[in-house]
Write a protein that holds these residues in place. Structure first.
Motif, PDB file in Angstrom:
ATOM      1  N   SER A 119      35.175  53.840  64.374  1.00 17.78           N
ATOM      2  CA  SER A 119      36.053  52.406  64.593  1.00 17.78           C
ATOM      3  C   SER A 119      36.060  51.790  63.281  1.00 17.78           C
ATOM      4  O   SER A 119      35.473  52.229  62.223  1.00 17.78           O
ATOM      5  N   PRO A 120      37.085  50.646  63.019  1.00 17.98           N
ATOM      6  CA  PRO A 120      37.173  50.103  61.880  1.00 17.98           C
ATOM      7  C   PRO A 120      35.636  49.543  61.195  1.00 17.98           C
ATOM      8  O   PRO A 120      35.637  49.417  60.052  1.00 17.98           O
ATOM      9  N   THR A 121      34.936  49.142  62.276  1.00 18.60           N
ATOM     10  CA  THR A 121      33.590  48.420  61.964  1.00 18.60           C
ATOM     11  C   THR A 121      32.596  49.817  61.036  1.00 18.60           C
ATOM     12  O   THR A 121      31.960  49.330  60.186  1.00 18.60           O
ATOM     13  N   GLU A 122      32.869  50.915  61.707  1.00 15.48           N
ATOM     14  CA  GLU A 122      31.834  51.900  60.997  1.00 15.48           C
ATOM     15  C   GLU A 122      32.375  52.218  59.824  1.00 15.48           C
ATOM     16  O   GLU A 122      31.705  52.565  58.926  1.00 15.48           O
ATOM     17  N   VAL A 123      33.784  52.459  59.771  1.00 15.72           N
ATOM     18  CA  VAL A 123      34.489  52.589  58.446  1.00 15.72           C
ATOM     19  C   VAL A 123      33.780  51.714  57.080  1.00 15.72           C
ATOM     20  O   VAL A 123      33.536  52.017  56.269  1.00 15.72           O
ATOM     21  N   ALA A 124      33.991  50.332  57.757  1.00  8.89           N
ATOM     22  CA  ALA A 124      33.695  49.299  56.566  1.00  8.89           C
ATOM     23  C   ALA A 124      32.319  49.261  56.242  1.00  8.89           C
ATOM     24  O   ALA A 124      31.784  49.003  55.477  1.00  8.89           O
ATOM     25  N   SER A 125      31.303  49.633  57.443  1.00 15.67           N
ATOM     26  CA  SER A 125      29.893  49.127  57.260  1.00 15.67           C
ATOM     27  C   SER A 125      29.255  50.511  56.558  1.00 15.67           C
ATOM     28  O   SER A 125      28.294  50.649  55.848  1.00 15.67           O
ATOM     29  N   GLN A 126      29.772  51.725  56.881  1.00 15.64           N
ATOM     30  CA  GLN A 126      29.149  52.943  56.348  1.00 15.64           C
ATOM     31  C   GLN A 126      29.999  53.262  55.222  1.00 15.64           C
ATOM     32  O   GLN A 126      31.135  53.227  55.075  1.00 15.64           O
ATOM     33  N   ALA A 127      29.356  53.816  53.985  1.00 16.41           N
ATOM     34  CA  ALA A 127      30.129  54.616  52.876  1.00 16.41           C
ATOM     35  C   ALA A 127      30.780  55.826  53.047  1.00 16.41           C
ATOM     36  O   ALA A 127      30.010  56.752  53.098  1.00 16.41           O
ATOM     37  N   VAL A 128      32.180  55.712  53.884  1.00 13.72           N
ATOM     38  CA  VAL A 128      32.700  56.886  54.136  1.00 13.72           C
ATOM     39  C   VAL A 128      33.472  57.410  52.791  1.00 13.72           C
ATOM     40  O   VAL A 128      34.159  56.684  52.061  1.00 13.72           O
ATOM     41  N   PRO A 129      32.956  58.615  52.497  1.00 17.20           N
ATOM     42  CA  PRO A 129      33.447  59.068  51.128  1.00 17.20           C
ATOM     43  C   PRO A 129      34.900  59.532  51.303  1.00 17.20           C
ATOM     44  O   PRO A 129      35.540  60.081  52.243  1.00 17.20           O
ATOM     45  N   PRO A 130      35.806  59.215  50.145  1.00 14.11           N
ATOM     46  CA  PRO A 130      37.230  59.211  50.098  1.00 14.11           C
ATOM     47  C   PRO A 130      37.250  61.136  50.349  1.00 14.11           C
ATOM     48  O   PRO A 130      36.785  61.697  50.202  1.00 14.11           O
ATOM     49  N   GLY A 131      38.550  61.411  51.214  1.00 13.93           N
ATOM     50  CA  GLY A 131      38.919  62.593  51.407  1.00 13.93           C
ATOM     51  C   GLY A 131      38.119  63.098  52.611  1.00 13.93           C
ATOM     52  O   GLY A 131      38.599  64.185  53.277  1.00 13.93           O
ATOM     53  N   THR A 132      37.461  62.146  53.378  1.00 16.47           N
ATOM     54  CA  THR A 132      36.903  62.526  54.745  1.00 16.47           C
ATOM     55  C   THR A 132      37.768  62.571  55.718  1.00 16.47           C
ATOM     56  O   THR A 132      38.518  61.443  56.006  1.00 16.47           O
ATOM     57  N   ARG A 133      38.055  63.581  56.593  1.00 14.07           N
ATOM     58  CA  ARG A 133      38.856  63.505  57.664  1.00 14.07           C
ATOM     59  C   ARG A 133      38.313  63.070  58.922  1.00 14.07           C
ATOM     60  O   ARG A 133      37.058  63.592  59.205  1.00 14.07           O
ATOM     61  N   PHE A 134      38.708  62.105  59.554  1.00 13.54           N
ATOM     62  CA  PHE A 134      38.388  61.479  60.870  1.00 13.54           C
ATOM     63  C   PHE A 134      39.498  60.899  61.489  1.00 13.54           C
ATOM     64  O   PHE A 134      40.683  60.856  61.008  1.00 13.54           O
ATOM     65  N   ARG A 135      39.156  60.493  62.715  1.00 11.69           N
ATOM     66  CA  ARG A 135      40.069  59.533  63.617  1.00 11.69           C
ATOM     67  C   ARG A 135      39.671  58.108  63.604  1.00 11.69           C
ATOM     68  O   ARG A 135      38.434  57.845  63.591  1.00 11.69           O
TER      69      ARG A 135
END
Length: 166
Positions: A38-54
């Motif tokens: 979810s957008p909250t998970e993307v904002a709160s967790q440091a998702v590394p660039p290049g990570t593929r997800f929905r």
């Protein structure tokens, strides 16, 4: 060699072959698995660039901007956080602001999400399960869809049409 030792060797060999087969299957599937966030998970967790997800949520009102060469910029929100999305291609017919959407792609270094697939809900009463679960977890889901909120139904109800037609 005794009968007991032959049986133990046979069982060990079968177990090794089975473990190898399971390992190969899991390795082959690892490239095809795409996680939902979810957008909250993307904002709160440091998702590394290049990570593929929905990523899924609602298309934020006023965020849709069409550019040249079928480039579309919009924002996906779960009403708690917002993620900018860039997509190049033809959008589904039911795509519009305020509606549920799931986009698949990867996060760019600047924090924007570059989508290569955009899925819109397929009728007025259906919302992707992941999006509905994320909205329910935040307390933003209204059962029955009162006051403009998303309506909770199953995918089967949405595809079969109104109950009077069944």
């Amino acid at each position: 060699m005794t009968r007991k030792s032959r049986r133990l060797i046979l069982i060990s060999a079968c177990g090794g072959v089975l473990a190898l087969a399971v390992g190969l299957i899991l390795f082959a599937m690892s490239g095809a698995i795409v996680f939902f966030r979810s957008p909250t998970e993307v904002a709160s967790q440091a998702v590394p660039p290049g990570t593929r997800f929905r990523i899924g949520g609602l298309v934020k009102d006023g965020s849709l901007k069409r550019g040249p060469d079928q480039t579309v910029d919009f924002a996906v929100t779960d009403t708690n956080a917002t993620v900018a999305v860039r997509y190049r291609g033809q959008l589904p017919d039911l795509f519009r602001e305020g509606q549920g959407v799931v986009a698949e792609g990867m996060l760019e270094p600047g924090g924007a999400f570059r989508a290569d697939t955009v899925l819109a809900k397929h009728d007025e009463s259906y919302m992707p399960r992941e999006v509905a679960d994320a909205l329910k977890a935040q307390g933003r889901w209204q059962e029955g869809g009162g006051k403009g909120g998303p309506k909770a139904t199953s995918a089967n109800d949405a595809t079969l049409g109104p109950r009077s037609e069944r």
